[in-house]
Design an enzyme around this catalytic site. Structure first.
Site, PDB file in Angstrom:
ATOM      1  N   ASN A 125      13.645  -5.916  -2.658  1.00 38.82           N
ATOM      2  CA  ASN A 125      13.337  -5.047  -3.803  1.00 38.82           C
ATOM      3  C   ASN A 125      14.408  -5.110  -4.888  1.00 38.82           C
ATOM      4  O   ASN A 125      15.561  -5.424  -4.598  1.00 38.82           O
ATOM      5  CB  ASN A 125      13.192  -3.594  -3.322  1.00 38.82           C
ATOM      6  CG  ASN A 125      11.795  -3.291  -2.817  1.00 38.82           C
ATOM      7  OD1 ASN A 125      10.808  -3.722  -3.399  1.00 38.82           O
ATOM      8  ND2 ASN A 125      11.709  -2.556  -1.710  1.00 38.82           N
ATOM      9  N   ASP A 151       1.139  -1.320  -0.602  1.00 34.95           N
ATOM     10  CA  ASP A 151       0.647  -0.135  -1.312  1.00 34.95           C
ATOM     11  C   ASP A 151      -0.861   0.011  -1.148  1.00 34.95           C
ATOM     12  O   ASP A 151      -1.376   1.124  -0.944  1.00 34.95           O
ATOM     13  CB  ASP A 151       0.972  -0.231  -2.802  1.00 34.95           C
ATOM     14  CG  ASP A 151       2.461  -0.155  -3.098  1.00 34.95           C
ATOM     15  OD1 ASP A 151       3.202   0.429  -2.293  1.00 34.95           O
ATOM     16  OD2 ASP A 151       2.875  -0.704  -4.138  1.00 34.95           O
ATOM     17  N   HIS A 178       5.355  -2.423  -7.696  1.00 35.14           N
ATOM     18  CA  HIS A 178       5.600  -1.838  -6.375  1.00 35.14           C
ATOM     19  C   HIS A 178       6.718  -0.818  -6.581  1.00 35.14           C
ATOM     20  O   HIS A 178       7.889  -1.086  -6.377  1.00 35.14           O
ATOM     21  CB  HIS A 178       6.023  -2.927  -5.388  1.00 35.14           C
ATOM     22  CG  HIS A 178       6.330  -2.402  -4.007  1.00 35.14           C
ATOM     23  ND1 HIS A 178       5.474  -1.597  -3.307  1.00 35.14           N
ATOM     24  CD2 HIS A 178       7.425  -2.577  -3.212  1.00 35.14           C
ATOM     25  CE1 HIS A 178       6.000  -1.302  -2.133  1.00 35.14           C
ATOM     26  NE2 HIS A 178       7.195  -1.876  -2.049  1.00 35.14           N
TER      27      HIS A 178
END
Length: 298
Positions: A125, A151, A178
């Site tokens: 991330n 998700d 995201h």
């Protein structure tokens, strides 16, 4: 799951997510060889040894081995789950907290793997930025980010629970970032093949709070991302056809979009969006574009 095997898959990262991804792949019987790389070779060797024990206990055909990052060049696919050590002080936009620190890690990996011809799945991330960064530095043309498919899985699970229907009755997507600018495609969601009234406020509350509850209880999410990786690998390696919501290039931007894979080849299939959803997707694209311009090293 298909019994067909891919020769070699690589996993970069021996932390919580890398460990879980690697263990999932051993249990899946998907690759013939699983090459594990980490910042330090002794970490990769320790994880490979632990996976060997799992292989023996489960009679898995997958052969785990420690490897350098450069040694992954011949893999059919590489999963990037590396993460820098940093203190995340963000209380909102949490995934963006690692952009600078993780960007340096991804930049180094992409430089080492410049010219790689296989498929890369990025888990690190903020995944939408890291996927674009890896693609643009490495020159690899098949880079996808894991995140929007997780998700979407959480969305379908939540809708099924709220409407008290089986999960396989729900078809819908979460796209965009995201992160905080995720776009719930409620207007195109169907239940048992028909349009449904989605309790959007309840859905958003659950999607927003779920990762934090998991992290508070067990340190960080790991099994969900590993499952999302396995599902995506099935599609990108032509072991199954189907749709995955992955971060990928879309016009001049990178963001999560539904990609339909047929024999490993992807075609974008954006759902019909209402005016509000179109506005949200545009905002997500603008946010990610601005954040990437601040991050990019060239």
């Amino acid at each position: 799951m298909t019994s067909a095997a891919v020769d070699t898959i690589g996993v970069i990262g021996a932390g919580a997510v890398g460990q879980t991804v690697a263990a999932t792949l051993v249990a899946s019987h998907l690759p013939g060889r699983l090459l594990v790389a980490s910042r330090f070779l002794h970490q990769a060797a320790a994880l490979a040894a632990d996976l060997e024990d799992m292989r023996q206990a489960t009679a898995s055909p997958v052969r785990p081995e420690a490897c350098s990052v450069a040694g992954l060049a011949d893999c059919a696919a590489i999963v990037v789950a590396a993460r820098s050590s940093f203190t995340n002080t963000h209380t909102t936009d949490v995934r963006m907290g690692g952009a600078a620190a993780n960007g340096l890690v991804v930049q180094a990996l992409a430089t080492t793997l410049r010219g790689y011809a296989g498929t890369v799945l990025v888990v690190t991330n903020p995944v939408d930025l890291m996927s674009r960064l890896f693609a643009e530095i490495s020159g690899c043309t098949r880079v996808y980010g894991i995140g929007s498919n997780l998700d979407s899985a959480r969305y379908r699970l939540t809708v099924a629970r709220l409407l008290r229907v089986p999960t396989n009755a729900v078809h819908g997507h979460v796209i965009g970032e995201h992160g905080d600018h995720a776009v719930v495609c409620a207007s195109s969601t169907t239940v048992n093949g028909r349009p449904a009234l989605i309790p959007l406020a309840d859905v958003r509350t659950e999607l927003r709070s779920r990762p934090g509850r998991i992290g508070h209880g067990v340190g960080r999410t790991r099994s969900g991302p590993a499952g999302a990786v396995l599902s995506a690998l099935q599609k990108v390696l032509a072991l199954a056809d189907g749709t995955e919501e992955l971060s990928a290039r879309h016009g001049d931007d990178w963001l999560g979009i539904p990609l339909h894979f047929t024999a490993g080849h992807a075609v974008a299939r954006l759902p019909a969006l209402d005016v509000g959803e179109q506005r949200q997707l545009s905002a997500a694209a603008t946010k990610l574009r601005t954040a990437y311009e601040a991050l990019r090293p060239f």
